[in-house]
Design an enzyme around this catalytic site. Structure first.
Site, mmCIF file in Angstrom:
data_model
loop_
_atom_site.group_PDB
_atom_site.id
_atom_site.type_symbol
_atom_site.label_atom_id
_atom_site.label_comp_id
_atom_site.label_asym_id
_atom_site.label_seq_id
_atom_site.Cartn_x
_atom_site.Cartn_y
_atom_site.Cartn_z
ATOM 1 C CG ASP A 172 -2.258 0.749 0.836
ATOM 2 O OD1 ASP A 172 -2.939 0.302 -0.108
ATOM 3 O OD2 ASP A 172 -2.549 1.780 1.475
ATOM 4 C CD GLU A 218 -3.114 7.390 3.863
ATOM 5 O OE1 GLU A 218 -3.962 8.173 4.327
ATOM 6 O OE2 GLU A 218 -3.399 6.321 3.325
ATOM 7 C CD GLU A 223 -9.097 8.748 -1.212
ATOM 8 O OE1 GLU A 223 -8.386 7.731 -1.331
ATOM 9 O OE2 GLU A 223 -8.927 9.593 -0.330
ATOM 10 C CD GLU A 266 -9.241 0.021 -3.917
ATOM 11 O OE1 GLU A 266 -8.706 -0.677 -3.027
ATOM 12 O OE2 GLU A 266 -8.935 1.211 -4.121
HETATM 13 C C1 LIG Z 1 -5.509 -0.299 -2.226
HETATM 14 C C2 LIG Z 1 -5.982 0.939 -1.580
HETATM 15 N N1 LIG Z 1 -7.105 1.529 -2.027
HETATM 16 C C3 LIG Z 1 -7.530 2.667 -1.460
HETATM 17 C C4 LIG Z 1 -6.849 3.224 -0.418
HETATM 18 C C5 LIG Z 1 -7.346 4.470 0.221
HETATM 19 N N2 LIG Z 1 -6.456 5.558 0.081
HETATM 20 C C6 LIG Z 1 -5.514 5.579 -0.831
HETATM 21 S S1 LIG Z 1 -4.536 6.910 -0.762
HETATM 22 C C7 LIG Z 1 -5.372 7.510 0.501
HETATM 23 C C8 LIG Z 1 -4.957 8.782 1.056
HETATM 24 C C9 LIG Z 1 -6.025 9.750 1.201
HETATM 25 O O1 LIG Z 1 -6.491 9.804 2.476
HETATM 26 C C10 LIG Z 1 -6.392 6.646 0.853
HETATM 27 C C11 LIG Z 1 -7.344 6.897 1.913
HETATM 28 C C12 LIG Z 1 -5.695 2.593 0.019
HETATM 29 N N3 LIG Z 1 -4.954 3.103 0.999
HETATM 30 N N4 LIG Z 1 -5.284 1.454 -0.568
#
Ligand SMILES: Cc1ncc(C[n+]2csc(CCO)c2C)c(N)n1
Length: 232
Positions: A54, A92, A146, A211
């Protein structure tokens, strides 16, 4: 009538897109990964592998947000997206660094761990969406990444697990600012997507498939204890 002059009971464009991908969407939102994250039973090897992949997703995602900033058609949207990029680069990133330390995932191990097919697939999809330079295409991918995460994080009403590696990953996808962000991204895609239906549907569908594949990959490719420095 809503503000766009459409009858209130018509389905929002983003709702339509989700409905077209509902089986896969539900399989992702109700995945074993989500269940085990909430009840705290997820294996450290699975969590370590998931977060390692991730973090690569995050890198490519930040580049995609940059493309959204560049392609947005209003100053207001550009400002919101630019603030979003700043948040992703802040909180994050901190979560990942803390969690890698806790789980004993060294930089070296991360370097040596190959991409799963889902990670490579996401990176390619992000690049392809960015290269279209079309706001609707880029938004379609951002909305899935998101909204699907907000959906799993808010659907289960269980108490939060005690381990910060688990609890903070849920909180990162269920706090007021994140709800607002998803509302903004959906409203933007509702606004510009219907003019670009086929492109939006194509990118949205491929993002939902990835996903689900990404959650599956966490179980197919755990980061084994032998490779990690701290085994807790
Ligand atoms: C596979 C996968 N899909 C979606 C997200 C969600 N997401 C991706 S970047 C991010 C930053 C914005 O808050 C967020 C929440 C993840 N982490 N991993």
């Amino acid at each position: 009538m809503n503000t766009k002059g459409s009858p209130l009971l018509t389905t929002r464009f983003t709702e339509e897109l989700r409905n077209q991908n509902l089986r896969t969407w539900e399989a992702a939102v109700g995945h074993q990964f989500v269940k085990e994250l909430f009840d705290g039973s997820i294996d450290d090897t699975v969590m370590a592998g998931y977060l390692t992949q991730d973090y690569r997703f995050l890198d490519a995602f930040l580049a995609l947000i940059g493309a959204a900033v560049a392609s947005a058609d209003t100053l207001e949207a550009r400002l919101t997206l630019a603030r979003f990029a700043g948040e992703v680069a802040g909180d994050e990133n901190t979560y990942f660094q803390h969690s890698f330390d806790t789980l004993g995932v060294t930089e070296e191990l991360r370097r040596e761990t190959p991409n799963t097919a889902a990670t490579t697939g996401f990176q390619a999809l992000f690049r392809e969406a960015a290269d279209t330079r079309e706001y609707a295409a880029i938004l379609s991918v951002l909305v899935v990444a998101e909204w699907l995460y907000l959906d799993w994080a808010t659907r289960v009403s269980h108490p939060r697990p005690t381990d910060p590696v688990h609890a903070d990953w849920i909180t990162l996808h269920d706090y007021p600012g994140f709800h607002e962000l998803v509302a903004f991204l959906r409203a933007e895609l509702d606004r510009v997507g219907p003019q670009d239906r086929d492109t939006a549907g194509d990118f949205f569908g491929r993002a939902v498939d990835l996903e689900l594949a990404f959650f599956d990959a966490a179980y197919a490719h755990p980061l084994t204890e032998a490779g990690r420095e701290v085994v807790r």
